[in-house]
Write a protein that holds these residues in place. Structure first.
Motif, PDB file in Angstrom:
ATOM      1  N   ILE A 306      14.324 -52.727 -90.214  1.00  0.00           N
ATOM      2  CA  ILE A 306      13.139 -51.927 -90.519  1.00  0.00           C
ATOM      3  C   ILE A 306      12.071 -52.756 -91.233  1.00  0.00           C
ATOM      4  O   ILE A 306      12.350 -53.475 -92.196  1.00  0.00           O
ATOM      5  CB  ILE A 306      13.523 -50.680 -91.350  1.00  0.00           C
ATOM      6  CG1 ILE A 306      12.258 -49.836 -91.660  1.00  0.00           C
ATOM      7  CG2 ILE A 306      14.266 -51.057 -92.612  1.00  0.00           C
ATOM      8  CD1 ILE A 306      12.578 -48.494 -92.301  1.00  0.00           C
ATOM      9  N   ILE A 307      10.851 -52.648 -90.732  1.00  0.00           N
ATOM     10  CA  ILE A 307       9.736 -53.401 -91.317  1.00  0.00           C
ATOM     11  C   ILE A 307       8.445 -52.611 -91.142  1.00  0.00           C
ATOM     12  O   ILE A 307       8.304 -51.830 -90.199  1.00  0.00           O
ATOM     13  CB  ILE A 307       9.598 -54.806 -90.658  1.00  0.00           C
ATOM     14  CG1 ILE A 307       8.691 -55.717 -91.488  1.00  0.00           C
ATOM     15  CG2 ILE A 307       9.101 -54.681 -89.223  1.00  0.00           C
ATOM     16  CD1 ILE A 307       9.226 -56.075 -92.831  1.00  0.00           C
ATOM     17  N   ARG A 418      12.424 -55.468 -97.663  1.00  0.00           N
ATOM     18  CA  ARG A 418      11.579 -56.498 -98.266  1.00  0.00           C
ATOM     19  C   ARG A 418      10.659 -57.045 -97.184  1.00  0.00           C
ATOM     20  O   ARG A 418      11.063 -57.208 -96.036  1.00  0.00           O
ATOM     21  CB  ARG A 418      12.420 -57.643 -98.849  1.00  0.00           C
ATOM     22  CG  ARG A 418      13.046 -57.353-100.205  1.00  0.00           C
ATOM     23  CD  ARG A 418      14.183 -58.292-100.508  1.00  0.00           C
ATOM     24  NE  ARG A 418      15.296 -58.063 -99.589  1.00  0.00           N
ATOM     25  CZ  ARG A 418      16.215 -57.106 -99.766  1.00  0.00           C
ATOM     26  NH1 ARG A 418      16.146 -56.298-100.804  1.00  0.00           N
ATOM     27  NH2 ARG A 418      17.196 -56.962 -98.904  1.00  0.00           N
ATOM     28  N   ARG A 419       9.431 -57.339 -97.579  1.00  0.00           N
ATOM     29  CA  ARG A 419       8.498 -58.025 -96.671  1.00  0.00           C
ATOM     30  C   ARG A 419       8.308 -59.457 -97.132  1.00  0.00           C
ATOM     31  O   ARG A 419       8.169 -59.707 -98.343  1.00  0.00           O
ATOM     32  CB  ARG A 419       7.145 -57.321 -96.642  1.00  0.00           C
ATOM     33  CG  ARG A 419       7.104 -56.101 -95.769  1.00  0.00           C
ATOM     34  CD  ARG A 419       5.698 -55.583 -95.581  1.00  0.00           C
ATOM     35  NE  ARG A 419       5.071 -55.151 -96.816  1.00  0.00           N
ATOM     36  CZ  ARG A 419       3.961 -54.426 -96.878  1.00  0.00           C
ATOM     37  NH1 ARG A 419       3.349 -54.070 -95.770  1.00  0.00           N
ATOM     38  NH2 ARG A 419       3.451 -54.070 -98.027  1.00  0.00           N
ATOM     39  N   PRO A 420       8.302 -60.409 -96.197  1.00  0.00           N
ATOM     40  CA  PRO A 420       8.020 -61.789 -96.593  1.00  0.00           C
ATOM     41  C   PRO A 420       6.630 -61.884 -97.214  1.00  0.00           C
ATOM     42  O   PRO A 420       5.719 -61.114 -96.857  1.00  0.00           O
ATOM     43  CB  PRO A 420       8.086 -62.563 -95.267  1.00  0.00           C
ATOM     44  CG  PRO A 420       8.842 -61.675 -94.329  1.00  0.00           C
ATOM     45  CD  PRO A 420       8.542 -60.275 -94.753  1.00  0.00           C
ATOM     46  N   PRO A 421       6.419 -62.800 -98.166  1.00  0.00           N
ATOM     47  CA  PRO A 421       5.085 -62.939 -98.773  1.00  0.00           C
ATOM     48  C   PRO A 421       4.063 -63.427 -97.770  1.00  0.00           C
ATOM     49  O   PRO A 421       4.407 -64.109 -96.791  1.00  0.00           O
ATOM     50  CB  PRO A 421       5.324 -63.975 -99.880  1.00  0.00           C
ATOM     51  CG  PRO A 421       6.531 -64.739 -99.438  1.00  0.00           C
ATOM     52  CD  PRO A 421       7.394 -63.761 -98.706  1.00  0.00           C
ATOM     53  N   ILE A 422       2.817 -63.053 -98.003  1.00  0.00           N
ATOM     54  CA  ILE A 422       1.734 -63.525 -97.149  1.00  0.00           C
ATOM     55  C   ILE A 422       1.535 -65.018 -97.374  1.00  0.00           C
ATOM     56  O   ILE A 422       1.487 -65.487 -98.523  1.00  0.00           O
ATOM     57  CB  ILE A 422       0.435 -62.751 -97.444  1.00  0.00           C
ATOM     58  CG1 ILE A 422       0.599 -61.283 -97.009  1.00  0.00           C
ATOM     59  CG2 ILE A 422      -0.755 -63.374 -96.731  1.00  0.00           C
ATOM     60  CD1 ILE A 422      -0.606 -60.427 -97.298  1.00  0.00           C
ATOM     61  N   LYS A 423       1.413 -65.760 -96.297  1.00  0.00           N
ATOM     62  CA  LYS A 423       1.278 -67.211 -96.393  1.00  0.00           C
ATOM     63  C   LYS A 423      -0.078 -67.573 -97.004  1.00  0.00           C
ATOM     64  O   LYS A 423      -1.081 -66.875 -96.769  1.00  0.00           O
ATOM     65  CB  LYS A 423       1.407 -67.844 -95.006  1.00  0.00           C
ATOM     66  CG  LYS A 423       2.766 -67.628 -94.358  1.00  0.00           C
ATOM     67  CD  LYS A 423       2.789 -68.195 -92.947  1.00  0.00           C
ATOM     68  CE  LYS A 423       4.143 -67.950 -92.279  1.00  0.00           C
ATOM     69  NZ  LYS A 423       4.174 -68.424 -90.878  1.00  0.00           N
ATOM     70  N   PRO A 424      -0.126 -68.652 -97.778  1.00  0.00           N
ATOM     71  CA  PRO A 424      -1.398 -69.071 -98.387  1.00  0.00           C
ATOM     72  C   PRO A 424      -2.513 -69.275 -97.366  1.00  0.00           C
ATOM     73  O   PRO A 424      -3.665 -68.934 -97.642  1.00  0.00           O
ATOM     74  CB  PRO A 424      -1.032 -70.382 -99.092  1.00  0.00           C
ATOM     75  CG  PRO A 424       0.426 -70.257 -99.390  1.00  0.00           C
ATOM     76  CD  PRO A 424       1.008 -69.492 -98.245  1.00  0.00           C
ATOM     77  N   ALA A 425      -2.184 -69.830 -96.188  1.00  0.00           N
ATOM     78  CA  ALA A 425      -3.217 -70.051 -95.167  1.00  0.00           C
ATOM     79  C   ALA A 425      -3.800 -68.737 -94.680  1.00  0.00           C
ATOM     80  O   ALA A 425      -5.003 -68.644 -94.385  1.00  0.00           O
ATOM     81  CB  ALA A 425      -2.631 -70.843 -93.997  1.00  0.00           C
ATOM     82  N   VAL A 426      -2.966 -67.698 -94.582  1.00  0.00           N
ATOM     83  CA  VAL A 426      -3.435 -66.374 -94.155  1.00  0.00           C
ATOM     84  C   VAL A 426      -4.332 -65.774 -95.231  1.00  0.00           C
ATOM     85  O   VAL A 426      -5.412 -65.231 -94.940  1.00  0.00           O
ATOM     86  CB  VAL A 426      -2.234 -65.454 -93.871  1.00  0.00           C
ATOM     87  CG1 VAL A 426      -2.701 -64.033 -93.567  1.00  0.00           C
ATOM     88  CG2 VAL A 426      -1.409 -65.994 -92.706  1.00  0.00           C
ATOM     89  N   GLN A 427      -3.894 -65.847 -96.484  1.00  0.00           N
ATOM     90  CA  GLN A 427      -4.690 -65.327 -97.591  1.00  0.00           C
ATOM     91  C   GLN A 427      -6.048 -66.009 -97.646  1.00  0.00           C
ATOM     92  O   GLN A 427      -7.093 -65.352 -97.808  1.00  0.00           O
ATOM     93  CB  GLN A 427      -3.941 -65.531 -98.914  1.00  0.00           C
ATOM     94  CG  GLN A 427      -4.663 -65.030-100.146  1.00  0.00           C
ATOM     95  CD  GLN A 427      -4.711 -63.515-100.228  1.00  0.00           C
ATOM     96  OE1 GLN A 427      -3.859 -62.829 -99.667  1.00  0.00           O
ATOM     97  NE2 GLN A 427      -5.707 -62.990-100.928  1.00  0.00           N
TER      98      GLN A 427
END
Length: 533
Positions: A306-307, A418-427
């Motif tokens: 589930i996500i 849990r959701r993986p953190p947003i990547k710095p490049a995406v942010q």
């Protein structure tokens, strides 16, 4: 009202044992509702079991009716407030991320509240996560077109939008082109088009409709009041599990449903006879039924994955002038943001959840007509004096096998997610896009070194828009899945799944249109002579 809609559970159980129903559908939302309607149209006998009753005073509460003015107010488009009031409780483990969504138990389920935006899933996501048969059906096979016409009662097939350049109430082609040109400056190479809206009623424009958006409730209630011979709806009845037996060749068959009687609160067996059973109780509800039934012993992916995808937003406002149209515009594009597939939506002066003065979200920055940053607390009381611009980023959410609906015996479902953190490049690229969009619409007079020069998007919570997916995933390039491409549970002769639990990914696009298309495809599959496409 209760007398009109009441059915005797014991009589339904007896009729089912006598093979009075061709199909038994559990859940009346975006998956089960269209399926029940189409099967009834085809004169198939359908028993629809709904855990809730009829709780809304209209046939749809999905009432996002945008104002044709600046700074749209929140009333009466309070979808978030109503959702918060009617959603059922869901528990989380101590190690889980917070879950702020929840199921809605009533005729129509969450279609009463969500589903007005109906974009298609992008080609990249379909190719990467969906089986080629599904990809072909949705795109070249006309599945998306059929679903959109179904959700809109064909009301948008003959209406050309926009109608003209001079109407006070229409958004003209000239006005749309002007906004599009600004966005192309901010996002070079992006192709923008209007966000499709699932309005059931004919109107001069998709943004102007009289009574809300598509909900499965209307068709179901109409048939209930008419004592329709093809659709029987059993309300306030919870399905706890499916009881199954071996039939040889490593196959099993559902022989009965364990249901909780609404009056006595006792558990009864509903013999399914020769009926085909379709679970459409939602990503959490269907998983709970499957786990109570021991289906995880047949497939370890049951309940897993589930996500909800990352959804990030920012909304700012500019004091009114001639630079931004006062009429509602909602444009979208599929692009890569930091290397990740993303649906970017830019909405101006239309109160679709995040765009105007939403119940959930405050406008973070206010600017004067000459680009000066203003005090937001002071300006928030003068919404009508400002044009609101919202930028929404929706990313693909791959299923996470470590996430699960747990088979605990409590009163409420329990999640571990849990959701993986947003990547710095995406942010970083989100912030750059926001900066460029702000430049073309506002041209703020801010020093590049000032802290106010950066507006950081806020990541919304897990389940906020009811996009959680994947606990009964469909087979595809990434996984053998729990169900096949026809949504049939592998290893079960007479069990199908038709809700967001069958999605092999939480796509970047709002999933309503895709689920409706899969529901219509299943109805076609079930009623063809060969059972095949």
């Amino acid at each position: 009202m209760d007398h009109l809609l009441h059915l005797d559970t014991d009589v339904v159980c007896m009729l089912s044992k006598l093979n009075s129903y061709d199909y038994i559908i559990v859940g009346s939302g975006f998956g089960g509702g269209p399926l029940a309607e189409v099967l009834a149209q085809k004169e198939k006998k359908v028993l629809l079991i709904e855990r809730g009753g009829v709780i809304f005073s209209t046939h749809v509460l999905n009432t996002s009716r945008p104002y044709f003015s600046r700074g749209a107010s929140n009333s009466p488009e309070g979808n978030e407030r109503v959702y918060d009031a009617v959603k059922a409780k869901v528990q989380c483990t101590d190690t889980s991320d917070a879950y702020i969504g929840g199921p809605v138990y009533c005729v129509g389920g969450r279609s009463n509240l969500w589903g007005i935006w109906t974009p298609e899933v992008g080609e990249d996501t379909l190719e990467k996560y969906f089986h080629k048969d599904i990809h072909t059906y949705l795109k070249t096979g006309g599945g998306y077109k059929k679903a959109f016409n179904f959700l809109t009662d064909n009301s948008q097939t003959d209406v050309i939008y926009p109608k003209g350049d001079n109407s006070e109430y229409e958004v003209s082609a000239t006005e749309i082109s002007a906004v599009e040109a600004k966005l192309k400056t901010a996002m070079p190479g992006a192709a923008f088009d209007l966000m499709p809206v699932a309005a059931q009623f004919n109107a001069p424009a998709p943004y102007k409709f009289s009574q809300g958006a598509y909900s499965t409730t209307l068709a179901i209630i109409n048939r209930m009041y008419a004592n329709d011979p093809y659709l029987t709806v059993l309300l306030n009845t919870e399905v706890l599990a499916v009881d199954h037996e071996d039939v040889g060749n490593q196959q099993k068959k559902v022989k009965s449903l364990k249901i909780r009687d609404p009056n006595t609160k006792t558990i009864k067996d509903l013999d399914v006879g020769n009926a085909k059973v379709i679970l459409s109780a939602g990503t959490i509800g269907t998983a709970s039924i499957a786990l109570n039934s021991g289906l995880q012993l047949l497939n370890p992916l049951v309940g897993k994955g589930i996500i909800d995808h990352d959804v990030c937003y920012v909304r700012f406002a500019k004091e009114k002038d001639a630079g931004v149209t006062s009429k509602p515009v909602n444009l979208k594009t599929h692009i890569k943001v930091g290397g990740e597939e993303c649906l970017v939506t830019v909405t101006i002066n239309a109160n679709f959840f995040l765009a105007g003065s939403s119940a959930l979200i405050e406008t973070s920055h206010y600017y004067s007509s000459d680009g000066q940053l203003l005090n937001p607390q002071k300006q928030a009381r003068q919404q009508q004096n400002f044009d609101t611009i919202c930028i929404l980023f929706e990313f693909v959410g791959p299923l996470q096998d470590g996430n699960a609906v747990l088979n605990t015996p409590g009163l409420d479902p329990v999640l571990d997610v849990r959701r993986p953190p947003i990547k710095p490049a995406v942010q970083l690229e989100m912030e750059q896009i926001i900066h460029r969009v702000r430049e073309v619409f506002i041209n703020p007079t801010i020093n590049a070194e000032s802290p106010d020069s950066v507006i950081r998007p806020q990541n919304l919570g897990f389940g906020v828009f009811s996009h959680e997916s994947g606990t009964m995933r469909m087979e595809g390039p990434k996984s053998p899945g729990v169900v096949d491409t026809n949504l049939k549970f592998k290893g079960m002769e007479n069990l199908w799944v038709c809700d967001l639990s069958a999605m092999p990914v939480c796509p970047e696009a709002n999933p309503s249109l895709t689920l409706a298309a899969l529901s219509l495809r299943l109805a076609e599959h079930l009623t063809t002579a060969s059972g095949q496409h």
